[in-house]
Write an enzyme that holds these catalytic residues in place. Structure first.
Site, PDB file in Angstrom:
ATOM      1  N   ASP A 112       8.076   9.244   2.989  1.00  0.00           N
ATOM      2  CA  ASP A 112       8.076   8.571   4.020  1.00  0.00           C
ATOM      3  C   ASP A 112       8.941   8.099   5.180  1.00  0.00           C
ATOM      4  O   ASP A 112       9.251   7.183   5.838  1.00  0.00           O
ATOM      5  CB  ASP A 112       7.303   6.994   3.832  1.00  0.00           C
ATOM      6  CG  ASP A 112       5.977   6.997   3.145  1.00  0.00           C
ATOM      7  OD1 ASP A 112       5.609   8.078   2.471  1.00  0.00           O
ATOM      8  OD2 ASP A 112       5.515   5.836   2.713  1.00  0.00           O
ATOM      9  N   LYS A 152      -0.646   9.632   2.216  1.00  0.00           N
ATOM     10  CA  LYS A 152      -1.420   8.397   1.261  1.00  0.00           C
ATOM     11  C   LYS A 152      -1.728   7.448   2.203  1.00  0.00           C
ATOM     12  O   LYS A 152      -1.417   7.505   3.667  1.00  0.00           O
ATOM     13  CB  LYS A 152      -0.408   7.937   0.518  1.00  0.00           C
ATOM     14  CG  LYS A 152       0.983   7.606   1.145  1.00  0.00           C
ATOM     15  CD  LYS A 152       2.117   7.373   0.161  1.00  0.00           C
ATOM     16  CE  LYS A 152       3.418   6.737   0.632  1.00  0.00           C
ATOM     17  NZ  LYS A 152       3.237   5.503   1.308  1.00  0.00           N
ATOM     18  N   CYS A 156       7.339   1.429  -0.819  1.00  0.00           N
ATOM     19  CA  CYS A 156       7.081   2.758  -0.944  1.00  0.00           C
ATOM     20  C   CYS A 156       7.642   3.428  -2.145  1.00  0.00           C
ATOM     21  O   CYS A 156       7.196   4.238  -3.009  1.00  0.00           O
ATOM     22  CB  CYS A 156       6.638   3.397   0.172  1.00  0.00           C
ATOM     23  SG  CYS A 156       5.241   2.802   1.365  1.00  0.00           S
TER      24      CYS A 156
END
Length: 206
Positions: free
Chosen positions: A8, A106, A151
Protein backbone atom coordinates in the site's frame (compact mmCIF):
# COMPACT_ATOMS: atom_id res chain seq x y z
CA UNK A 1 12.51 -18.84 -3.16
CA UNK A 2 12.06 -15.43 -1.57
CA UNK A 3 9.54 -12.72 -2.45
CA UNK A 4 9.34 -9.03 -1.65
CA UNK A 5 5.83 -7.90 -0.69
CA UNK A 6 5.19 -4.16 -0.99
CA UNK A 7 2.14 -3.02 0.98
CA UNK A 8 0.00 0.00 0.00
CA UNK A 9 2.57 2.66 -0.94
CA UNK A 10 -0.21 4.87 -2.29
CA UNK A 11 -0.69 8.63 -2.41
CA UNK A 12 -3.45 8.71 0.22
CA UNK A 13 -1.12 7.11 2.79
CA UNK A 14 1.70 9.57 2.08
CA UNK A 15 2.16 13.17 3.30
CA UNK A 16 -0.51 15.32 1.65
CA UNK A 17 -2.88 12.36 1.25
CA UNK A 18 -6.25 11.70 2.84
CA UNK A 19 -4.83 9.37 5.50
CA UNK A 20 -1.17 10.36 5.69
CA UNK A 21 1.45 8.35 7.52
CA UNK A 22 4.12 10.66 8.92
CA UNK A 23 7.35 10.30 6.93
CA UNK A 24 5.71 7.65 4.76
CA UNK A 25 7.46 9.12 1.75
CA UNK A 26 10.84 8.50 3.37
CA UNK A 27 10.55 4.76 2.82
CA UNK A 28 10.20 4.97 -0.97
CA UNK A 29 13.94 5.30 -1.75
CA UNK A 30 14.62 2.48 0.72
CA UNK A 31 12.05 0.23 -0.96
CA UNK A 32 13.49 1.01 -4.39
CA UNK A 33 16.94 -0.04 -3.19
CA UNK A 34 15.54 -3.21 -1.63
CA UNK A 35 13.80 -4.11 -4.90
CA UNK A 36 17.16 -4.32 -6.65
CA UNK A 37 17.94 -7.40 -4.53
CA UNK A 38 14.76 -9.32 -5.41
CA UNK A 39 13.75 -11.16 -8.55
CA UNK A 40 10.17 -11.81 -7.41
CA UNK A 41 8.09 -8.85 -6.24
CA UNK A 42 4.37 -8.47 -5.57
CA UNK A 43 2.37 -5.58 -4.15
CA UNK A 44 -0.94 -4.85 -2.46
CA UNK A 45 -3.20 -1.92 -3.21
CA UNK A 46 -5.99 -0.54 -1.02
CA UNK A 47 -8.88 -0.26 -3.50
CA UNK A 48 -12.10 0.88 -1.88
CA UNK A 49 -15.44 1.47 -3.59
CA UNK A 50 -17.03 4.88 -2.91
CA UNK A 51 -18.93 5.01 0.41
CA UNK A 52 -16.98 2.08 1.80
CA UNK A 53 -18.18 0.97 5.22
CA UNK A 54 -14.86 1.86 6.86
CA UNK A 55 -15.28 5.55 5.95
CA UNK A 56 -16.70 7.82 8.65
CA UNK A 57 -18.41 9.82 5.91
CA UNK A 58 -20.49 6.73 5.05
CA UNK A 59 -22.23 6.81 8.46
CA UNK A 60 -24.48 9.64 9.63
CA UNK A 61 -23.46 11.03 13.00
CA UNK A 62 -20.04 9.36 13.11
CA UNK A 63 -16.59 10.90 12.88
CA UNK A 64 -13.10 9.64 12.09
CA UNK A 65 -11.82 7.54 14.97
CA UNK A 66 -15.22 6.25 16.09
CA UNK A 67 -15.70 2.49 16.42
CA UNK A 68 -18.55 0.59 14.81
CA UNK A 69 -19.40 -3.01 13.91
CA UNK A 70 -18.62 -3.78 10.27
CA UNK A 71 -18.72 -7.25 8.81
CA UNK A 72 -19.39 -8.59 12.29
CA UNK A 73 -16.20 -7.20 13.84
CA UNK A 74 -15.00 -3.97 15.43
CA UNK A 75 -14.04 -1.34 12.88
CA UNK A 76 -12.36 2.03 13.40
CA UNK A 77 -13.72 4.67 11.04
CA UNK A 78 -11.24 6.32 8.67
CA UNK A 79 -11.27 9.34 6.37
CA UNK A 80 -12.32 8.61 2.79
CA UNK A 81 -9.18 7.16 1.19
CA UNK A 82 -7.87 5.01 -1.67
CA UNK A 83 -11.14 5.15 -3.59
CA UNK A 84 -11.00 3.12 -6.78
CA UNK A 85 -9.72 4.98 -9.85
CA UNK A 86 -8.73 8.12 -7.92
CA UNK A 87 -5.30 9.72 -7.64
CA UNK A 88 -5.16 8.85 -3.95
CA UNK A 89 -5.35 5.14 -4.74
CA UNK A 90 -2.41 5.25 -7.14
CA UNK A 91 1.10 4.15 -6.25
CA UNK A 92 3.54 7.03 -5.82
CA UNK A 93 5.20 7.91 -9.11
CA UNK A 94 8.70 7.59 -7.66
CA UNK A 95 8.07 4.01 -6.53
CA UNK A 96 9.62 1.57 -8.99
CA UNK A 97 6.96 -0.83 -10.30
CA UNK A 98 8.46 -2.35 -13.46
CA UNK A 99 9.63 -5.56 -11.77
CA UNK A 100 6.33 -6.31 -10.05
CA UNK A 101 4.86 -9.68 -10.96
CA UNK A 102 1.35 -8.87 -9.76
CA UNK A 103 -0.76 -6.42 -7.74
CA UNK A 104 -3.34 -7.72 -5.26
CA UNK A 105 -6.18 -5.29 -4.56
CA UNK A 106 -7.96 -5.34 -1.21
CA UNK A 107 -10.77 -3.55 0.58
CA UNK A 108 -13.03 -3.98 -2.44
CA UNK A 109 -16.04 -5.27 -0.46
CA UNK A 110 -18.07 -2.29 0.75
CA UNK A 111 -19.26 -4.26 3.80
CA UNK A 112 -15.89 -5.21 5.33
CA UNK A 113 -12.45 -3.64 5.53
CA UNK A 114 -9.26 -5.44 4.55
CA UNK A 115 -5.96 -4.54 6.19
CA UNK A 116 -4.13 -7.73 5.28
CA UNK A 117 -2.97 -8.45 1.77
CA UNK A 118 -4.20 -12.04 2.22
CA UNK A 119 -7.71 -11.80 3.69
CA UNK A 120 -10.40 -9.31 4.60
CA UNK A 121 -10.72 -8.42 8.28
CA UNK A 122 -13.24 -11.15 9.08
CA UNK A 123 -11.14 -13.67 7.11
CA UNK A 124 -13.98 -14.78 4.87
CA UNK A 125 -12.58 -13.63 1.52
CA UNK A 126 -9.18 -14.54 0.16
CA UNK A 127 -7.27 -12.24 -2.22
CA UNK A 128 -5.43 -15.17 -3.76
CA UNK A 129 -2.05 -13.91 -2.59
CA UNK A 130 -1.08 -17.02 -0.62
CA UNK A 131 -1.98 -19.35 -3.48
CA UNK A 132 -0.01 -17.19 -5.91
CA UNK A 133 3.09 -17.23 -3.72
CA UNK A 134 2.83 -20.98 -3.20
CA UNK A 135 2.37 -21.54 -6.93
CA UNK A 136 5.69 -19.80 -7.52
CA UNK A 137 7.50 -21.76 -4.84
CA UNK A 138 7.91 -18.88 -2.42
CA UNK A 139 9.02 -19.91 1.06
CA UNK A 140 10.29 -16.59 2.43
CA UNK A 141 8.33 -13.32 2.37
CA UNK A 142 9.97 -9.95 3.03
CA UNK A 143 7.47 -7.17 3.79
CA UNK A 144 7.74 -3.39 3.38
CA UNK A 145 5.24 -0.54 3.07
CA UNK A 146 2.42 1.21 4.92
CA UNK A 147 1.31 1.27 7.57
CA UNK A 148 3.27 -0.74 10.12
CA UNK A 149 0.50 -0.81 12.73
CA UNK A 150 -2.33 -1.76 10.37
CA UNK A 151 -1.97 -3.15 6.84
CA UNK A 152 1.67 -4.16 7.20
CA UNK A 153 1.09 -5.81 10.58
CA UNK A 154 -1.92 -7.82 9.48
CA UNK A 155 -0.20 -8.84 6.23
CA UNK A 156 2.80 -10.08 8.22
CA UNK A 157 0.60 -11.97 10.68
CA UNK A 158 -1.32 -13.65 7.87
CA UNK A 159 1.89 -14.52 6.01
CA UNK A 160 3.00 -16.34 9.15
CA UNK A 161 -0.34 -18.13 9.46
CA UNK A 162 -0.01 -19.24 5.83
CA UNK A 163 3.32 -20.86 6.66
CA UNK A 164 5.75 -18.42 5.09
CA UNK A 165 9.03 -17.59 6.81
CA UNK A 166 8.29 -13.90 7.20
CA UNK A 167 10.61 -10.91 7.54
CA UNK A 168 9.85 -7.20 8.02
CA UNK A 169 12.27 -4.49 6.94
CA UNK A 170 11.94 -2.08 9.86
CA UNK A 171 13.50 0.84 7.96
CA UNK A 172 11.05 0.40 5.07
CA UNK A 173 7.83 0.96 7.01
CA UNK A 174 6.18 3.67 9.09
CA UNK A 175 3.14 3.68 11.40
CA UNK A 176 -0.10 5.65 11.67
CA UNK A 177 0.50 5.91 15.43
CA UNK A 178 -3.03 6.79 16.48
CA UNK A 179 -1.71 6.15 19.97
CA UNK A 180 1.90 6.90 20.93
CA UNK A 181 3.91 3.72 20.82
CA UNK A 182 1.72 1.92 18.26
CA UNK A 183 4.73 1.37 16.00
CA UNK A 184 6.76 -0.33 18.72
CA UNK A 185 3.74 -2.36 19.85
CA UNK A 186 3.14 -3.55 16.28
CA UNK A 187 6.78 -4.60 15.90
CA UNK A 188 6.58 -6.54 19.15
CA UNK A 189 3.34 -8.26 18.15
CA UNK A 190 4.79 -9.32 14.79
CA UNK A 191 8.01 -10.54 16.38
CA UNK A 192 6.19 -12.53 19.06
CA UNK A 193 4.12 -14.16 16.31
CA UNK A 194 7.31 -15.34 14.62
CA UNK A 195 8.31 -12.59 12.21
CA UNK A 196 11.97 -11.64 11.90
CA UNK A 197 12.47 -7.87 12.19
CA UNK A 198 15.50 -6.76 10.21
CA UNK A 199 17.14 -3.69 8.70
CA UNK A 200 17.59 -3.53 4.93
CA UNK A 201 21.36 -3.63 5.45
CA UNK A 202 21.02 -7.40 5.89
CA UNK A 203 20.44 -7.64 2.14
CA UNK A 204 24.18 -7.46 1.72
CA UNK A 205 24.32 -10.90 3.31
CA UNK A 206 21.33 -12.56 1.63
Amino acid sequence: MKALLIVDVQYDFLPGGALPVEEGDKIIPVINEIQEQFQFIVATQDWHPPKHGSFAASHDGYIVGDMIQLGGIDQILWPVHCVQDTKGAEFHSSLHTKKWARIFQKGTDILVDSYSGFYDNNRKKDTGLAAYLNKHGVKEVYVVGLAADYCVKFTVLDALKEGFHTFLFKDATRAVNIRPGDFEAALQEMQEAGAVIVDSSVLLNL
